[in-house]
Write a protein that holds these residues in place. Structure first.
Motif, short mmCIF file in Angstrom:
data_model
loop_
_atom_site.label_atom_id
_atom_site.label_comp_id
_atom_site.label_asym_id
_atom_site.label_seq_id
_atom_site.Cartn_x
_atom_site.Cartn_y
_atom_site.Cartn_z
N GLN A 1 0.56 -1.19 -0.24
CA GLN A 1 0.31 -0.33 -0.41
C GLN A 1 0.59 0.94 -0.07
O GLN A 1 2.02 1.42 0.65
CB GLN A 1 -1.06 -0.32 1.51
CG GLN A 1 -2.19 -1.01 1.31
CD GLN A 1 -2.82 -1.03 1.86
OE1 GLN A 1 -2.57 -0.54 3.05
NE2 GLN A 1 -4.15 -1.71 2.18
N SER B 1 -5.79 -1.26 -6.18
CA SER B 1 -7.77 -1.15 -5.96
C SER B 1 -6.86 0.38 -5.48
O SER B 1 -6.09 1.05 -4.81
CB SER B 1 -7.83 -2.06 -5.20
OG SER B 1 -8.67 -1.04 -3.86
N ILE B 2 -7.46 1.40 -5.55
CA ILE B 2 -7.52 3.19 -5.62
C ILE B 2 -8.93 3.47 -4.81
O ILE B 2 -9.60 3.20 -4.48
CB ILE B 2 -7.19 3.87 -6.43
CG1 ILE B 2 -5.79 3.41 -7.30
CG2 ILE B 2 -7.01 5.23 -6.21
CD1 ILE B 2 -6.50 2.60 -8.16
N SER B 3 -8.24 3.69 -3.28
CA SER B 3 -9.28 3.67 -2.45
C SER B 3 -8.90 5.91 -2.51
O SER B 3 -8.27 5.69 -1.81
CB SER B 3 -9.73 3.31 -1.25
OG SER B 3 -8.46 3.51 -0.48
N GLN C 1 -11.49 -1.28 -8.65
CA GLN C 1 -10.85 -2.01 -8.14
C GLN C 1 -10.53 -3.01 -9.36
O GLN C 1 -11.68 -3.44 -10.29
CB GLN C 1 -10.71 -2.67 -7.12
CG GLN C 1 -9.94 -4.38 -6.91
CD GLN C 1 -10.24 -5.17 -5.57
OE1 GLN C 1 -10.49 -4.19 -4.76
NE2 GLN C 1 -10.96 -6.00 -5.16
N LEU D 1 -5.94 5.86 -12.36
CA LEU D 1 -4.47 6.69 -12.14
C LEU D 1 -4.38 6.98 -13.84
O LEU D 1 -3.62 7.73 -12.91
CB LEU D 1 -4.00 5.65 -11.84
CG LEU D 1 -3.97 5.64 -10.07
CD1 LEU D 1 -2.43 4.21 -9.43
CD2 LEU D 1 -4.73 6.37 -9.32
N THR E 1 -5.50 16.95 -2.65
CA THR E 1 -5.65 15.55 -1.42
C THR E 1 -6.40 15.73 -0.56
O THR E 1 -6.75 15.32 0.38
CB THR E 1 -4.43 14.53 -1.36
OG1 THR E 1 -3.36 16.17 -0.95
CG2 THR E 1 -3.68 14.06 -2.66
N ILE F 1 -5.73 8.78 0.07
CA ILE F 1 -5.57 8.25 -1.34
C ILE F 1 -4.50 7.18 -0.53
O ILE F 1 -3.74 7.62 -0.76
CB ILE F 1 -5.56 8.72 -2.61
CG1 ILE F 1 -6.78 10.26 -2.14
CG2 ILE F 1 -5.41 7.89 -3.61
CD1 ILE F 1 -6.42 10.91 -3.69
N ILE G 1 -3.08 3.99 -2.30
CA ILE G 1 -3.36 2.56 -3.46
C ILE G 1 -2.36 1.90 -3.59
O ILE G 1 -1.52 1.23 -2.54
CB ILE G 1 -2.19 3.47 -4.64
CG1 ILE G 1 -2.69 4.48 -5.25
CG2 ILE G 1 -2.12 3.03 -5.64
CD1 ILE G 1 -1.32 5.95 -6.15
#
Length: 470
Positions: free
Chosen positions: A45, A87-89, A97, A173, A183, A189, A191
């Motif tokens: 991460q 996955s990006i949150s 994802q 992305l 941000t 954020i 990744i």
């Protein structure tokens, strides 16, 4: 912003319409991963700093790769082949994802042909040659010699510190309509990257046809991310976005694997999709792998002697001489130079037809020549396209295409000529059944059908860091 511009003036004359006041600074941020090492199956991460204005176009992930195993292996094409899932949150809300990311990346990258010279810093666009630089001593009065060797030679040893990085991403992305993200509005954020098993990206050197690679694996180290951050001395930009609902358009992908079938049976698969804008669907097929195999490329079968092993550039110089492979079982190889896991095998295709909710999309099932033209249309490579952009260089014939790189694309985009925008098929509120039927001339071996759907979505970032995707 355009109040002072006459309506009849072409946009080429729209210069100096507005500018940010004050000064701007730009610097590169380094974000160390939560764990700087990784092995197959691990999840890494990266947490982007809150309070930065980041430019996603500059985003890069860096690492070093160590290969281990009794018989030597080399990495396949593209550093992104190591990534199984991404996955990006933001603020604990998952934005995107993508499963089977490496297979999807290989599919798309082989259809867009990025110049090898743009991947010299570790993106691994060419894995057929190992270059090295001689150590420059303080007493040297001239430049020192470089070294180069074909990667698939039997004499190649496992490399222990391969610099790699990824600077092109599929999904949000790499496709967001506004690549500058504040941000502080998003919250944290994250990744997340899951690394795939060795058989996906490691291929054996050409030692002998009987060589096995059951204990080959890899270790990643020095994992970090870099990205450009902007800042302005004037607060005009920050005031302009205020507490507005910031909207970012982006591409999303759903990759679905189906049960094995034989080519004699053919492919007949259906998936159910619910999307506001379904841009295209694509179908391909792979062969299941459980352990690394010899790299698929000319010279991969045999004793690994220098007379039999070639590189990408030698193959392109004479694809007639280097057709198929050498040694035993010479049926596959050519200029693919990638792992067996990444072969998209549609060889022997006789027809393909897509349908949605039991309605066929084309006048009849397309043969391989019509299908290839349909693919060009779906990817924007129609006959009027005179640009150099196209398929990967080593795809030298339509037969090579369907043997190694094959895919069936079906565009669902509609052009609204009144509003001047592209929109995909909308199935919002109810699922649509997308079916693909492919028939082959023969083939008793098993393949795994894979269906890919590309969708356009909108990310909303509202006041209070409220994140949603539609």
């Amino acid at each position: 912003m355009y109040e002072q511009i006459p309506a009849t003036l072409p946009q080429e004359f729209f210069y100096n319409l507005s500018k940010l006041q004050g000064s701007m600074s730009k610097n590169i941020l380094k974000v160390t991963a939560d764990r700087t090492t990784a092995t197959p199956g691990n999840i890494t991460q990266f947490r982007l700093p809150i309070g930065s204005l980041i430019d996603l176009r500059s985003l890069s992930v860096w690492w070093k790769t160590k290969l281990t195993g009794t018989n030597p292996t080399i990495p396949g094409r593209y550093s992104s082949s190591f990534i199984k899932r991404i996955s990006i949150s933001a603020n604990n809300v998952v934005i995107q994802q993508i499963e089977d990311y490496n297979l999807l990346y290989n599919l798309m990258a082989d259809h867009t042909n990025k110049s090898h010279t743009k991947g010299l810093a570790g993106e691994f666009l060419d894995n057929t040659v190992i270059y090295n630089d001689s150590t420059l001593a303080s007493s040297d009065t001239t430049a020192q010699a470089l070294t180069a060797a074909n990667a698939m030679l039997a004499s190649t040893a496992n490399q222990t510190e391969i610099p790699m990085h990824v600077n092109n991403f599929l999904g949000v992305l790499g496709s967001t309509s506004t690549p500058i993200w504040p941000t502080d509005r998003f919250g944290e954020i994250i990744i997340s990257i899951q690394w795939d098993q060795p058989y996906a990206m490691l291929g054996g050197t050409a030692e002998a046809s009987a060589a096995t690679y059951t204990n080959n694996t890899y270790e990643l180290s020095d994992l970090y991310l870099s990205v450009e951050a902007l800042s302005f001395s004037d607060d005009s930009y920050y005031t302009s976005i205020g507490n507005k609902d910031l909207m970012y358009g982006f591409n999303d992908y759903i990759v679905t694997r189906f049960a094995e079938c034989t080519k004699t049976q053919g492919i007949n698969v259906t998936t159910y999709l619910n999307a506001n804008s379904l841009d295209w669907v694509a179908c391909t097929a792979v062969v299941n792998q459980t352990a690394p195999k010899t790299m698929v490329g000319y010279g991969g079968n045999g004793d690994g002697a220098s007379a039999n092993v070639i590189n990408l550039y030698k193959y392109l110089s004479d694809p007639v001489t280097y057709v198929n492979n050498n040694g035993t079982s010479p049926e596959t190889g050519d200029g693919f130079f990638n792992t067996a896991y990444m072969v998209r095998d549609l060889q022997g295709l006789t027809s393909c037809q897509f349908s949605i909710n039991n309605k066929s999309l084309n006048y009849a099932p397309l043969n391989k020549y019509e299908l290839f033209q349909n693919n060009l249309c779906a990817l924007g490579y129609e006959g009027v396209d005179a640009s150099k952009n196209g398929l990967i260089d080593t795809c030298v014939s339509i037969f090579h295409y369907f043997k190694y790189y094959g895919a069936c694309f079906q565009s669902l985009e509609l052009v609204d000529k009144d509003a001047y925008y592209l929109s995909g098929l909308s199935s919002a509120g109810s699922s649509c059944a997308v079916n693909c039927s492919i028939k082959f001339a023969g083939g008793a071996y098993n393949i795994v059908p894979v269906l890919v759907a590309k969708m356009s979505k909108v990310l909303h970032v509202k006041s209070g860091r409220m994140i949603s995707v539609e």
